[in-house]
Design a protein around this motif. Structure first.
Motif, PDB file in Angstrom:
ATOM      1  N   ASN A  74       0.818  -1.214   0.000  1.00 10.79           N
ATOM      2  CA  ASN A  74       0.000   0.000   0.000  1.00 10.79           C
ATOM      3  C   ASN A  74       0.848   1.259   0.000  1.00 10.79           C
ATOM      4  OD1 ASN A  74      -2.479  -1.551   0.364  1.00 10.79           O
ATOM      5  ND2 ASN A  74      -1.592  -2.019   2.357  1.00 10.79           N
ATOM      6  N   ALA A 199      -0.122 -15.449  -9.832  1.00 10.93           N
ATOM      7  CA  ALA A 199      -1.387 -15.454  -9.097  1.00 10.93           C
ATOM      8  C   ALA A 199      -1.662 -14.176  -8.318  1.00 10.93           C
ATOM      9  CB  ALA A 199      -1.420 -16.644  -8.147  1.00 10.93           C
ATOM     10  N   GLN A 200      -0.649 -13.394  -7.990  1.00 12.05           N
ATOM     11  CA  GLN A 200      -0.938 -12.231  -7.155  1.00 12.05           C
ATOM     12  C   GLN A 200      -0.275 -10.961  -7.690  1.00 12.05           C
ATOM     13  OE1 GLN A 200      -0.215 -13.286  -3.066  1.00 12.05           O
ATOM     14  NE2 GLN A 200      -2.393 -13.315  -2.643  1.00 12.05           N
ATOM     15  N   PHE A 201       1.024 -10.839  -7.488  1.00 13.92           N
ATOM     16  CA  PHE A 201       1.704  -9.633  -7.935  1.00 13.92           C
ATOM     17  C   PHE A 201       1.953  -9.726  -9.430  1.00 13.92           C
ATOM     18  CE2 PHE A 201       2.564 -10.147  -3.448  1.00 13.92           C
ATOM     19  CZ  PHE A 201       1.983  -8.986  -3.001  1.00 13.92           C
ATOM     20  N   ARG A 387      -2.091   6.772 -15.007  1.00 15.62           N
ATOM     21  CA  ARG A 387      -2.934   5.682 -14.531  1.00 15.62           C
ATOM     22  C   ARG A 387      -2.201   4.346 -14.545  1.00 15.62           C
ATOM     23  NH1 ARG A 387      -7.568   7.486 -13.269  1.00 15.62           N
ATOM     24  NH2 ARG A 387      -8.288   9.411 -14.205  1.00 15.62           N
ATOM     25  N   ALA A 390      -3.511   1.600 -12.124  1.00 15.21           N
ATOM     26  CA  ALA A 390      -4.809   1.048 -12.478  1.00 15.21           C
ATOM     27  C   ALA A 390      -4.710   0.164 -13.724  1.00 15.21           C
ATOM     28  CB  ALA A 390      -5.811   2.178 -12.703  1.00 15.21           C
ATOM     29  N   ASP A 393      -3.280  -3.117 -12.901  1.00 16.25           N
ATOM     30  CA  ASP A 393      -4.272  -3.907 -12.184  1.00 16.25           C
ATOM     31  C   ASP A 393      -5.249  -4.576 -13.147  1.00 16.25           C
ATOM     32  OD1 ASP A 393      -5.287  -4.826  -9.709  1.00 16.25           O
ATOM     33  OD2 ASP A 393      -6.963  -3.428  -9.931  1.00 16.25           O
ATOM     34  N   ARG A 397      -5.583  -8.585 -13.542  1.00 13.94           N
ATOM     35  CA  ARG A 397      -6.882  -9.241 -13.319  1.00 13.94           C
ATOM     36  C   ARG A 397      -7.252 -10.112 -14.505  1.00 13.94           C
ATOM     37  NH1 ARG A 397      -9.330  -4.671 -12.129  1.00 13.94           N
ATOM     38  NH2 ARG A 397     -10.607  -4.563 -13.995  1.00 13.94           N
ATOM     39  N   GLN A 400      -4.831 -13.073 -14.986  1.00 16.80           N
ATOM     40  CA  GLN A 400      -5.115 -14.091 -13.969  1.00 16.80           C
ATOM     41  C   GLN A 400      -6.392 -14.839 -14.300  1.00 16.80           C
ATOM     42  OE1 GLN A 400      -5.064 -12.518 -10.002  1.00 16.80           O
ATOM     43  NE2 GLN A 400      -2.946 -11.863 -10.177  1.00 16.80           N
ATOM     44  N   ALA A 401      -7.362 -14.108 -14.870  1.00 13.79           N
ATOM     45  CA  ALA A 401      -8.612 -14.781 -15.253  1.00 13.79           C
ATOM     46  C   ALA A 401      -8.311 -15.863 -16.280  1.00 13.79           C
ATOM     47  CB  ALA A 401      -9.601 -13.764 -15.811  1.00 13.79           C
ATOM     48  N   ASP A 415     -11.886  -7.680 -22.916  1.00  9.90           N
ATOM     49  CA  ASP A 415     -12.253  -6.976 -21.683  1.00  9.90           C
ATOM     50  C   ASP A 415     -11.121  -6.065 -21.222  1.00  9.90           C
ATOM     51  OD1 ASP A 415     -14.707  -8.090 -21.642  1.00  9.90           O
ATOM     52  OD2 ASP A 415     -14.296  -9.553 -20.042  1.00  9.90           O
ATOM     53  N   GLU A 419     -11.354  -2.030 -20.728  1.00 12.70           N
ATOM     54  CA  GLU A 419     -11.145  -1.377 -19.425  1.00 12.70           C
ATOM     55  C   GLU A 419      -9.970  -0.407 -19.454  1.00 12.70           C
ATOM     56  OE1 GLU A 419     -11.733  -3.000 -15.795  1.00 12.70           O
ATOM     57  OE2 GLU A 419     -13.159  -4.547 -16.418  1.00 12.70           O
ATOM     58  N   ASP A 422     -11.204   2.646 -21.056  1.00 13.52           N
ATOM     59  CA  ASP A 422     -11.968   3.453 -20.089  1.00 13.52           C
ATOM     60  C   ASP A 422     -11.036   4.296 -19.236  1.00 13.52           C
ATOM     61  OD1 ASP A 422     -14.331   2.482 -20.941  1.00 13.52           O
ATOM     62  OD2 ASP A 422     -14.788   1.275 -19.161  1.00 13.52           O
TER      63      ASP A 422
ATOM     64  N   ARG B 135     -23.609  -0.766 -22.611  1.00 12.90           N
ATOM     65  CA  ARG B 135     -22.637  -1.244 -21.616  1.00 12.90           C
ATOM     66  C   ARG B 135     -22.783  -0.443 -20.330  1.00 12.90           C
ATOM     67  NH1 ARG B 135     -16.807   1.222 -22.064  1.00 12.90           N
ATOM     68  NH2 ARG B 135     -17.104   0.679 -19.892  1.00 12.90           N
ATOM     69  N   ARG B 139     -17.682  -1.201 -15.462  1.00 12.44           N
ATOM     70  CA  ARG B 139     -18.000  -2.623 -15.589  1.00 12.44           C
ATOM     71  C   ARG B 139     -17.758  -3.395 -14.304  1.00 12.44           C
ATOM     72  NH1 ARG B 139     -16.382  -4.378 -21.047  1.00 12.44           N
ATOM     73  NH2 ARG B 139     -15.205  -5.976 -19.985  1.00 12.44           N
ATOM     74  N   THR B 226      -5.942 -18.608  -4.481  1.00 16.77           N
ATOM     75  CA  THR B 226      -5.863 -18.234  -5.891  1.00 16.77           C
ATOM     76  C   THR B 226      -6.760 -19.111  -6.761  1.00 16.77           C
ATOM     77  OG1 THR B 226      -3.878 -19.597  -6.072  1.00 16.77           O
ATOM     78  CG2 THR B 226      -3.552 -17.247  -5.771  1.00 16.77           C
ATOM     79  N   HIS B 308      -8.385  -7.459   0.904  1.00 15.82           N
ATOM     80  CA  HIS B 308      -7.212  -6.686   0.490  1.00 15.82           C
ATOM     81  C   HIS B 308      -5.921  -7.444   0.789  1.00 15.82           C
ATOM     82  CE1 HIS B 308      -5.301  -3.051  -0.818  1.00 15.82           C
ATOM     83  NE2 HIS B 308      -4.616  -2.938   0.290  1.00 15.82           N
ATOM     84  N   ASN B 312      -6.081  -9.961  -2.588  1.00 16.42           N
ATOM     85  CA  ASN B 312      -6.004  -8.777  -3.455  1.00 16.42           C
ATOM     86  C   ASN B 312      -7.220  -8.672  -4.357  1.00 16.42           C
ATOM     87  OD1 ASN B 312      -3.378  -7.738  -2.697  1.00 16.42           O
ATOM     88  ND2 ASN B 312      -2.566  -9.592  -3.615  1.00 16.42           N
ATOM     89  N   ASP B 316      -9.448 -12.953 -10.647  1.00 14.10           N
ATOM     90  CA  ASP B 316     -10.430 -12.395 -11.567  1.00 14.10           C
ATOM     91  C   ASP B 316     -11.528 -11.631 -10.838  1.00 14.10           C
ATOM     92  OD1 ASP B 316     -11.572 -11.761 -13.946  1.00 14.10           O
ATOM     93  OD2 ASP B 316     -12.700 -13.620 -14.131  1.00 14.10           O
ATOM     94  N   ASP B 317     -11.143 -10.838  -9.810  1.00  9.09           N
ATOM     95  CA  ASP B 317     -12.111  -9.983  -9.130  1.00  9.09           C
ATOM     96  C   ASP B 317     -13.167 -10.743  -8.337  1.00  9.09           C
ATOM     97  OD1 ASP B 317     -11.362  -7.427  -9.265  1.00  9.09           O
ATOM     98  OD2 ASP B 317     -12.896  -6.737 -10.661  1.00  9.09           O
ATOM     99  N   TYR B 327     -11.654   2.165  -1.760  1.00  5.81           N
ATOM    100  CA  TYR B 327     -10.274   2.485  -1.376  1.00  5.81           C
ATOM    101  C   TYR B 327      -9.384   2.647  -2.608  1.00  5.81           C
ATOM    102  CZ  TYR B 327      -5.536   1.425   0.276  1.00  5.81           C
ATOM    103  OH  TYR B 327      -4.184   1.431   0.497  1.00  5.81           O
ATOM    104  N   ARG B 332      -5.610   4.756  -4.901  1.00 10.30           N
ATOM    105  CA  ARG B 332      -4.734   4.350  -5.983  1.00 10.30           C
ATOM    106  C   ARG B 332      -4.980   5.218  -7.213  1.00 10.30           C
ATOM    107  NH1 ARG B 332      -6.023  -0.987  -8.757  1.00 10.30           N
ATOM    108  NH2 ARG B 332      -7.384   0.477  -9.826  1.00 10.30           N
ATOM    109  N   ASP B 333      -6.281   5.429  -7.526  1.00 15.36           N
ATOM    110  CA  ASP B 333      -6.613   6.167  -8.741  1.00 15.36           C
ATOM    111  C   ASP B 333      -6.864   7.645  -8.468  1.00 15.36           C
ATOM    112  OD1 ASP B 333      -6.501   3.611  -9.669  1.00 15.36           O
ATOM    113  OD2 ASP B 333      -8.654   3.365  -9.878  1.00 15.36           O
TER     114      ASP B 333
END
Lengths: 426, 366
Positions: A74, A199-201, A387, A390, A393, A397, A400-401, A415, A419, A422, B135, B139, B226, B308, B312, B316-317, B327, B332-333
């Motif tokens: 953080n 898987a994470q970082f 950015r 972001a 990130d 994401r 990882q998906a 996707d 994003e 955006d 959309r 998202r 994971t 968190h 994290n 996949d969210d 947060y 962050r943004d």
């Protein structure tokens, strides 16, 4: 009585005036409790940086350095909140990729005119290092290193698989060869070929990015996201073929993937320059399965050499320069001290930023240093963006998906592109 | 008491005395809760960059409700009764059930209305979806809200049921039970960092206790944090372990309020054990159960640290929750306006449950 009190108060004022100027310091790299002040003996990023800081506090006359407690994950959120609250640390570490965001808002002090007086010779910085801390014609920090993704190699496993020639590992030069090598290692040793934190970082992101850059592609160009394309598909499938063939495990996080490598359960670990001295020290231990440790440049699987890279640098808040001349002078002294100890920081495995260090014997003789001399030439990063965090990130994401949840590559890339677009549009 | 001591006593009437005693509370409440709340709402009406505004207070721009629109709405959003048939039909069924239960007099009017309203939301809200070529502007927002609901939906019954069973089992006046009560309560006093650290080690596929146990029985270890199928379960298990204490203490207090006579009378009628628990303990605990459930709902909507620190928000969210999104947006943004709009949304949800708690509490007083 009154006189006594006044005299005492005056004495106290004089005493505190003569007392050391305190410099607060914010950094990541993790905690090291007993770093000491010997900058030559410490091992690992956290202890090496803390020993340099402790030495600065002990050796610079009239300055004490107070390292603030911060948390790696953080760090930037904390620093931002500190800036927003008007209480940033007097000096803090950051990555070059954050300069557009922080310097662009006027948060950082322009050091251009004060570095020489503080004893920092910018002409000794490698051109790329000067470039890393420059923004809109000003110099907003003192660079400390270049760091990049490397291939950390277990030579014993590679030798068993017949992948060692002339004492050097044989690394792949195409995605097909990557898979073939991986299967060779699996058959010969029963172990995985490659481990990394998928898987994470964002190590997996950096791997994918490097493979995109190797095809002269990038994730965005100006204000347009460019992720849903063949270059990205090639990069991703070069990695997923390893998971599909069962020669790499996407579910290991940073600590687990590192442990797998040290346990001799993976021939290659993809990780940064920051762990070279640590793995070297671990490999020397009796109880650690990894014995024969080698470091290699990130191999070129496509057309052009490229590996993910960034720079650590030290900055001073604009508010300190504007409001506190003494504090600013003290902060500059600390930066000069860190700049003077560039060779000690390079012991981590990071690449030095000063020409005088890069050309020195002491630098060339650091463990494994001669094994990844090609890395500086292939170091790359995404284009600068406010950015950055972001965008990383989003990529993390969606990638990882793909490897963890079986999302189709086409959908994930579409996707990710939407994003990132955006984020660029906001 | 002698009159002498009252020589300088200020004569306050009841109203004034109340005001004096309330002032410290009101001041703190105003400064630390009411003011920040309205400030937050004010920020949510602006395009407000955390850092930019810190350096230049004029860098914000009033945008009205645009942040809300950007977070919650989209282009070409349509509504359909069968967009998410399962949830929506379930909502309809619950509306029917509420009407039926009211007709046959099994529930009070207020409860019926509360259930009916909740069910109506379940029918209406999932019906919104982007039409052809449309959309959501953001998202991630609604999936994040969905994850938060799943988390609350799993954690609250988990905590309530486990705490109730533990409380019933430990409701005896022996030294061993006192010790066990303390042990079960201890997890509650740990901070989220400690709790998540303990459970990260527990869940670790390499050195974790759980992996070692599965190993013992010849299974391959689950990589909890994971794996999309287990990540949410992992943070739910952690949270249940962490928040058992308070719920258990509340249940114990409730249990000790139930008269022994009831159980004796029941025993004469041949009801003991599970039967007694079902017909005597549960009905008498109704108020405590309502209190625990509503408190836990409000508490767990604010989940942050577990997601968190342990996952994290991934993979996949799937464990991204609302507060973590707030947060990230804010710090962050640097998008403070957008983050505040989401925070106001969260406030509305939690406010609704507070009102529900208030209504249910009053109803039973009457």
């Amino acid at each position: 009585m009154k006189h006594v009190l006044i005299t005492a108060a005056a004495a106290a004022t004089i005493a505190s005036g003569a007392m050391a100027q305190e410099v607060t310091l914010g950094r990541f790299f993790g905690a090291c409790e007993d770093a000491g002040t010997d900058t030559k003996a410490s091992v690992g990023e956290p202890c090496i940086i803390q020993s340099i800081i402790n030495a600065a506090s002990a050796e610079i006359d009239g300055v004490t350095v107070n390292t603030l407690p911060t948390d790696w994950g953080n760090y930037y959120d904390q620093i931002k909140a500190a800036y927003a609250g008007g209480t940033p640390p007097d000096v803090h570490v950051m990555h070059r990729h954050r300069i557009p965001e922080f310097a662009g808002l006027g948060a950082l002090a322009d050091l251009s005119d004060d570095l020489a007086a503080a004893g920092i010779d910018t002409s000794d910085w490698a051109p790329a290092a000067l470039d890393a801390v420059s923004f809109n014609g000003g110099i907003y920090g003192v660079p400390m290193d270049f760091h990049a993704n490397l291939w950390h190699v277990n030579m014993d496993l590679m030798a068993q698989a017949g992948l060692v020639e002339n004492g050097q590992p044989v690394l792949p030069s195409s995605p097909e060869e990557l898979l073939a090598h991986a299967q060779q290692v699996k058959e010969a040793t029963g172990q995985d070929y490659l481990a990394a934190d998928f898987a994470q970082f964002p190590i997996g992101v950096r791997l994918t990015l490097a493979l995109m850059w190797q095809q002269d592609a990038n994730i965005f160009d100006g204000d347009t996201a460019t992720i849903d394309n063949d270059a990205a598909r090639n990069a991703v499938t070069a990695i997923t073929q390893l998971f599909d063939a069962g020669v790499a495990n996407p579910q290991l996080n940073y600590a687990d993937s590192q442990q797998a490598f040290l346990n001799g359960e993976a021939a290659i670990l993809v990780n940064g320059t920051w762990v070279v001295d640590f793995y070297d020290a671990e490999a020397a231990k009796e109880e650690v399965a990894l014995d024969n440790y080698y470091v290699a440049d990130f191999p070129t699987l496509f057309d052009t050499g490229a590996t993910w890279a960034d720079s650590h640098m030290w900055a001073i808040p604009a508010s300190l320069k504007a409001n506190d001349a003494e504090g600013y002078a003290a902060a500059l002294k600390v930066l000069a001290f860190i700049n003077d100890h560039n060779i000690d920081w390079a012991r981590t495995g990071h690449m030095a930023v000063r020409n005088s260090v890069l050309e020195s014997d002491a630098y060339a003789n650091l463990p494994h240093r001669d094994e990844y001399t090609g890395t500086a030439a292939i170091a790359r990063d995404t284009p600068p963006s406010e950015r950055y965090g972001a965008i990383q990130d989003v990529l993390n994401r969606e990638l990882q998906a793909i490897w963890l949840t079986g999302k189709s590559v086409d959908m994930a890339l579409a996707d990710a592109e939407a994003e990132v677009q955006d984020l660029l549009d906001r | 008491m002698g009159r002498t001591s009252g020589q300088f006593r200020l004569k306050l009437n009841e109203r004034q005395a109340a005001l004096v005693l309330l002032t410290p509370f009101l001041a703190v409440y105003g400064v630390f809760l009411v003011y920040p709340f309205f400030k937050g709402f004010w920020i949510s009406l602006h395009d407000w960059n955390l850092l930019a505004v810190a350096f230049n207070p004029d860098a914000k721009e009033f945008v009205g409700l645009r942040n809300y629109q950007r977070v919650m709405w989209g282009r070409d959003i349509e509504w359909g009764a069968f967009a998410q048939p399962f949830i929506q039909l379930f909502g309809l069924a619950v509306i029917g059930l509420a009407i039926f239960l009211r007709r046959v007099g099994r529930v009070s009017k207020v409860t019926a209305i509360a259930i009916g309203l909740a069910a109506a939301l379940l029918f209406v809200l999932p019906g919104f979806h982007p039409g052809e070529g449309g959309r959501w502007y953001d998202r991630r927002f609604w999936p994040t809200v969905g994850n938060t609901l799943v988390f609350v939906g799993l954690t609250v019954p988990g905590v309530a049921i486990t705490a109730l069973i533990l409380a019933a089992a430990l409701n005896r006046e022996t030294r061993a039970m006192g010790l066990l009560r303390t042990i079960f309560f201890v997890s509650q006093v740990l901070s989220v960092t400690v709790v998540t650290l303990i459970w990260q080690i527990m869940f670790s596929p390499r050195q974790g206790l759980i992996a070692n146990i599965t190993d013992l029985f010849g299974g391959s270890p689950i990589i909890w944090l994971t794996d999309e199928r287990f990540a949410m379960a992992a943070i739910v298990i952690t949270t249940v372990w962490w928040s058992l204490g308070i719920a258990m203490i509340l249940f114990l207090a409730g249990l000790q309020d139930i008269s022994r006579d009831l159980y004796e009378a029941a025993a004469l009628d041949n009801a003991s054990g599970v039967k007694a628990f079902w017909f005597i303990t549960l009905p008498n605990l109704k108020r405590t159960i309502t209190l625990v459930v509503v408190l836990q709902i409000i508490l767990h909507f604010q989940v942050f640290g577990q997601s968190h620190l342990m996952t994290n928000g991934g993979p996949d969210d799937t464990t991204q929750v609302l507060v973590r999104y707030i947060y990230q947006s804010a710090f962050r943004d640097s998008e403070l306006g957008r983050a505040s709009a989401m925070a106001v949304f969260l406030f509305v949800i939690m406010g609704a449950f507070s009102v529900l708690q208030f209504v249910l509490g009053r109803e039973e007083d009457a």
